[in-house]
Design a protein around this motif. Structure first.
Motif, PDB file in Angstrom:
ATOM      1  N   LEU A  46       3.990   7.288  -0.119  1.00 21.82           N
ATOM      2  CA  LEU A  46       4.883   7.351   1.034  1.00 21.82           C
ATOM      3  C   LEU A  46       6.236   6.453   0.783  1.00 21.82           C
ATOM      4  N   THR A  47       6.346   5.770  -0.311  1.00 26.07           N
ATOM      5  CA  THR A  47       7.377   5.210  -0.495  1.00 26.07           C
ATOM      6  C   THR A  47       7.554   5.293  -2.205  1.00 26.07           C
ATOM      7  N   ALA A  48       8.702   5.653  -2.716  1.00 29.14           N
ATOM      8  CA  ALA A  48       8.705   5.379  -4.319  1.00 29.14           C
ATOM      9  C   ALA A  48       9.288   4.088  -4.467  1.00 29.14           C
ATOM     10  N   ASP A  49       8.770   3.368  -5.594  1.00 32.13           N
ATOM     11  CA  ASP A  49       9.359   2.194  -6.035  1.00 32.13           C
ATOM     12  C   ASP A  49      10.804   2.228  -6.735  1.00 32.13           C
ATOM     13  N   THR A  50      11.749   2.342  -5.760  1.00 28.47           N
ATOM     14  CA  THR A  50      13.173   2.304  -6.164  1.00 28.47           C
ATOM     15  C   THR A  50      13.525   0.940  -6.598  1.00 28.47           C
ATOM     16  N   ASN A  51      13.064   0.011  -5.955  1.00 28.02           N
ATOM     17  CA  ASN A  51      13.474  -1.504  -6.320  1.00 28.02           C
ATOM     18  C   ASN A  51      13.141  -1.902  -7.910  1.00 28.02           C
ATOM     19  N   SER A  52      12.114  -1.481  -8.340  1.00 26.69           N
ATOM     20  CA  SER A  52      12.058  -1.855  -9.792  1.00 26.69           C
ATOM     21  C   SER A  52      13.099  -1.092 -10.815  1.00 26.69           C
TER      22      SER A  52
ATOM     23  N   GLY B 186       8.312  -7.391  -2.272  1.00 25.51           N
ATOM     24  CA  GLY B 186       7.519  -6.987  -1.030  1.00 25.51           C
ATOM     25  C   GLY B 186       6.315  -8.099  -0.579  1.00 25.51           C
ATOM     26  N   GLY B 187       6.000  -7.687   0.715  1.00 29.31           N
ATOM     27  CA  GLY B 187       4.925  -8.832   1.145  1.00 29.31           C
ATOM     28  C   GLY B 187       5.293  -9.804   1.761  1.00 29.31           C
ATOM     29  N   LEU B 188       6.551 -10.084   2.096  1.00 28.35           N
ATOM     30  CA  LEU B 188       6.934 -11.470   2.366  1.00 28.35           C
ATOM     31  C   LEU B 188       7.204 -11.341   4.134  1.00 28.35           C
ATOM     32  N   GLY B 189       6.865 -10.185   4.619  1.00 33.26           N
ATOM     33  CA  GLY B 189       7.091 -10.124   6.149  1.00 33.26           C
ATOM     34  C   GLY B 189       6.185 -11.024   6.896  1.00 33.26           C
ATOM     35  N   PRO B 190       6.269 -10.643   8.347  1.00 34.48           N
ATOM     36  CA  PRO B 190       5.430 -11.525   9.193  1.00 34.48           C
ATOM     37  C   PRO B 190       3.877 -10.735   9.559  1.00 34.48           C
TER      38      PRO B 190
ATOM     39  N   ASP C 242       0.829  -1.350  -0.038  1.00 32.23           N
ATOM     40  CA  ASP C 242      -0.002   0.023  -0.244  1.00 32.23           C
ATOM     41  C   ASP C 242       0.855   1.210   0.156  1.00 32.23           C
ATOM     42  N   GLU C 243       2.104   1.153   0.576  1.00 30.23           N
ATOM     43  CA  GLU C 243       2.878   2.370   0.790  1.00 30.23           C
ATOM     44  C   GLU C 243       3.377   2.829  -0.494  1.00 30.23           C
ATOM     45  N   LEU C 244       3.365   2.015  -1.696  1.00 31.46           N
ATOM     46  CA  LEU C 244       3.949   2.474  -2.842  1.00 31.46           C
ATOM     47  C   LEU C 244       2.834   3.222  -3.745  1.00 31.46           C
TER      48      LEU C 244
ATOM     49  N   VAL D 129      10.869 -11.900  -3.818  1.00 30.64           N
ATOM     50  CA  VAL D 129      12.007 -11.232  -2.946  1.00 30.64           C
ATOM     51  C   VAL D 129      11.473 -10.278  -2.145  1.00 30.64           C
ATOM     52  N   PRO D 130      12.004 -10.255  -0.862  1.00 29.56           N
ATOM     53  CA  PRO D 130      11.544  -9.151   0.099  1.00 29.56           C
ATOM     54  C   PRO D 130      11.583  -7.909  -0.409  1.00 29.56           C
ATOM     55  N   GLY D 131      10.670  -6.845   0.003  1.00 33.03           N
ATOM     56  CA  GLY D 131      10.683  -5.554  -0.471  1.00 33.03           C
ATOM     57  C   GLY D 131      11.928  -4.810   0.211  1.00 33.03           C
ATOM     58  N   VAL D 132      12.479  -4.942   1.412  1.00 32.68           N
ATOM     59  CA  VAL D 132      13.413  -4.092   1.899  1.00 32.68           C
ATOM     60  C   VAL D 132      14.543  -3.824   0.985  1.00 32.68           C
TER      61      VAL D 132
ATOM     62  N   ASP E 133      -0.623  -7.541   6.759  1.00 35.48           N
ATOM     63  CA  ASP E 133      -0.554  -7.047   5.516  1.00 35.48           C
ATOM     64  C   ASP E 133       0.594  -7.447   4.487  1.00 35.48           C
ATOM     65  N   ASP E 134       1.083  -8.541   4.828  1.00 38.47           N
ATOM     66  CA  ASP E 134       2.163  -9.337   3.969  1.00 38.47           C
ATOM     67  C   ASP E 134       1.326 -10.488   3.442  1.00 38.47           C
ATOM     68  N   LEU E 135       0.879 -10.454   2.206  1.00 36.88           N
ATOM     69  CA  LEU E 135      -0.103 -11.602   1.691  1.00 36.88           C
ATOM     70  C   LEU E 135       0.683 -12.306   0.385  1.00 36.88           C
TER      71      LEU E 135
HETATM   72  P1  ATP Z   1       9.343  -6.856   5.862  1.00 41.80           P
HETATM   73  O1  ATP Z   1       9.749  -8.327   6.252  1.00 41.80           O
HETATM   74  O2  ATP Z   1      10.186  -5.624   6.204  1.00 41.80           O
HETATM   75  O3  ATP Z   1       7.783  -6.690   6.161  1.00 41.80           O
HETATM   76  P2  ATP Z   1       8.463  -7.430   3.067  1.00 41.80           P
HETATM   77  O4  ATP Z   1       9.004  -8.334   2.020  1.00 41.80           O
HETATM   78  O5  ATP Z   1       7.077  -7.764   3.554  1.00 41.80           O
HETATM   79  O6  ATP Z   1       9.506  -7.092   4.208  1.00 41.80           O
HETATM   80  P3  ATP Z   1       7.249  -4.827   2.368  1.00 41.80           P
HETATM   81  O7  ATP Z   1       6.726  -5.078   3.916  1.00 41.80           O
HETATM   82  O8  ATP Z   1       6.556  -4.739   1.313  1.00 41.80           O
HETATM   83  O9  ATP Z   1       8.351  -5.748   2.201  1.00 41.80           O
HETATM   84  O10 ATP Z   1       8.603  -3.646   2.490  1.00 41.80           O
HETATM   85  C1  ATP Z   1       9.567  -3.746   3.590  1.00 41.80           C
HETATM   86  C2  ATP Z   1      10.159  -2.300   3.385  1.00 41.80           C
HETATM   87  O11 ATP Z   1      10.759  -2.027   2.343  1.00 41.80           O
HETATM   88  C3  ATP Z   1       9.197  -1.051   3.504  1.00 41.80           C
HETATM   89  O12 ATP Z   1       9.871  -0.184   4.483  1.00 41.80           O
HETATM   90  C4  ATP Z   1       9.108  -0.461   2.394  1.00 41.80           C
HETATM   91  O13 ATP Z   1       8.925   0.907   2.234  1.00 41.80           O
HETATM   92  C5  ATP Z   1      10.229  -0.788   1.399  1.00 41.80           C
HETATM   93  N1  ATP Z   1       9.806  -1.224   0.102  1.00 41.80           N
HETATM   94  C6  ATP Z   1       8.872  -2.026  -0.423  1.00 41.80           C
HETATM   95  N2  ATP Z   1       8.978  -2.280  -1.587  1.00 41.80           N
HETATM   96  C7  ATP Z   1       9.516  -1.434  -2.034  1.00 41.80           C
HETATM   97  C8  ATP Z   1       9.905  -0.812  -3.482  1.00 41.80           C
HETATM   98  N3  ATP Z   1       9.399  -1.226  -4.357  1.00 41.80           N
HETATM   99  N4  ATP Z   1      10.953   0.194  -3.546  1.00 41.80           N
HETATM  100  C9  ATP Z   1      11.601   0.581  -2.599  1.00 41.80           C
HETATM  101  N5  ATP Z   1      11.133   0.242  -1.094  1.00 41.80           N
HETATM  102  C10 ATP Z   1      10.417  -0.790  -0.871  1.00 41.80           C
END
Ligand code: ATP
Ligand code: MG
Length: 418
Positions: free
Chosen positions: A16-22, A68-72, A10-12, A150-153, A75-77
């Motif tokens: 709140l957060t720019a998608d720098t990963n892509s 993203g979305g691999l956390g505990p 949602d933060e993307l 892959v995790p989003g961090v 909202d990690d789905l």
């Molecule tokens: P976590 O274990 O931290 O929950 P996760 O795999 O669930 O890891 P997210 O919860 O989606 O990942 O994001 C974790 C952090 O990484 C957040 O602070 C988020 O702002 C940042 N992040 C996620 N996706 C991106 C992205 N595409 N570009 C930049 N930062 C991102």
């Protein structure tokens, strides 16, 4: 091979957060494998959206990088939705669990049930442990498409992409008999040349260099020409790039000030240093920004002893020897005063060049002849002083930034002539 990226969170989507990963992945894949990411999708933490987009991507891609979305947390789905899309259950990975327990033990923490969720992966997925974090990466096939989760961090993402994803993509290319294309990039940075003029000058080269992609990027007040050369090997791509660059340079002339990472202040500093020359500044509307820019590169003291900020007219007289009559006759925002300031500071500080700025940065000021946004920049050297009038559109910050740039560029061009 068709590759796309999918980012979740949602933060993307809420600013709140720019998608720098892509962006990082796009760069790496292009540089290392010569592949362009065909599309990048961003979805929020919404089950039905995630599942639907996975189906869509599976149908049209060979590989998808999901972040993203691999956390505990609730909202990690991502893992759950991946399992649903693949029609398999989530199962606990023993090695992922062991990794989690070990990580928590190292930090003296107990594993909570929601942490344990991070060891759940879709059945049949290949699990890759993540040395930078707790959630593992996993690879899952949906139809003919490989999904890399892959995790989003950003730190974890970069680590896994470099070490795990890129080698797997390279293997996929090899398996399909596609040779990776090497691409090398050169940015030619120009100033004072509108984008359309830049395009007109370069256009004749396009047909001659089918192996080079010519792109334009406006980085106001600069315009950059991007040359991306392709080759089967790095040496081949570099040779082609060098040839194209050599043909572009004369077409850009003195508008070209630097390449790649170089900035205008760095280029000016370097040119002065090489020539054993110095510069001093006297600033009105820029309030020290020219001095700040000149002191940005390390070792600036060799070329820049300093300068004055003369906001009040009286200080222009006191510190830069501008005759009060000249100010009375032409007003402070005039070519005459700018030139007198530049010559005055140069004399006062015994430097090779003197640089001056004066103008109406706004939000108020200006007159019929010189409306808001009018600035004069001047550069003095032995026996000669030049000035330029500019009319910049925009707010105060923009006018001041553009004036600073214009002053540095006039210094650059003046220095080139000496
Ligand atoms: P976590 O274990 O931290 O929950 P996760 O795999 O669930 O890891 P997210 O919860 O989606 O990942 O994001 C974790 C952090 O990484 C957040 O602070 C988020 O702002 C940042 N992040 C996620 N996706 C991106 C992205 N595409 N570009 C930049 N930062 C991102
Ligand atoms: Mg998360």
């Amino acid at each position: 091979v068709r590759i796309e990226t999918l980012c979740t969170g949602d933060e993307l989507l809420t600013g709140l957060t720019a998608d720098t990963n892509s962006r990082l992945f796009q760069t790496l894949v292009l540089e290392r494998l010569g592949l362009t990411v065909r599309r990048s999708t961003v979805v929020g933490d919404v089950r039905e959206d995630l599942i639907e987009v996975m189906h869509t991507l599976a149908a049209r891609c060979d590989a998808v990088l999901v972040s993203g979305g691999l956390g505990p947390t609730t909202d990690d789905l991502t893992a759950e939705c991946a399992a649903t899309a693949a029609g398999v259950p989530l199962v606990e990975s023993a090695e992922a669990l062991a990794h989690l327990i070990a990580r928590f033990a190292r930090r003296g923490l107990e594993l909570t049930p929601n942490n344990r969720r991070q060891a759940l992966v879709p059945q049949g997925a290949e699990v890759v442990l993540n040395q930078e974090g707790s959630a593992p990466m996993f690879v899952l096939r949906l139809g003919a498409c490989r999904f890399f989760f892959v995790p989003g961090v950003p730190r974890e993402y970069r680590h896994l992409v470099e070490l795990q994803v890129l080698p797997r993509l390279a293997a996929l290319l090899a398996q399909r008999g596609e040779t990776p294309v090497v691409r090398v990039l050169r940015l030619l940075k120009t100033v004072g040349l509108p984008e359309s003029h830049l395009d007109a000058r370069i256009r004749p080269l396009l047909a001659k260099y089918p192996g080079v992609t010519f792109g334009y990027r406006t980085h106001a007040p600069e315009n950059h020409l991007k040359l991306l050369a392709h080759g089967a090997t790095e040496a081949e791509a570099r040779a082609l790039l060098a040839q194209a660059e050599a043909e572009c340079r004369p077409l850009l002339g003195a508008h070209l000030f630097g390449v790649d990472q170089e900035t205008l202040p760095e280029v000016v500093n370097q040119a002065l240093r090489t020539a054993g020359q110095t510069v001093s500044t006297v600033e009105s509307c820029t309030g020290g920004l020219v001095g700040a820019a000149l002191t940005t590169p390390a070792g600036a003291s060799d070329v820049y002893p300093g300068g004055a900020i003369t906001y009040a007219s009286a200080l222009k007289t006191q510190l830069a020897q501008v005759p009060p009559e000249l100010i009375a006759q032409h007003t402070v925002v005039s070519a005459q005063v700018a030139e007198a300031m530049a010559a005055g500071i140069r004399r006062a500080l015994h430097t090779t060049f003197g640089v001056a700025t004066t103008g109406y940065a706004g939000p108020t000021g200006g007159d019929a002849v010189n409306p808001l946004g009018t600035v004069f920049v001047a550069v003095a050297r032995e026996g000669r002083v030049v000035s330029e009038r500019h009319l910049f559109i925009g707010d105060r910050e923009r006018v001041r930034a553009f004036t600073t740039h214009a002053a540095l560029d006039l210094l650059r061009r003046t220095q080139l002539e000496t």
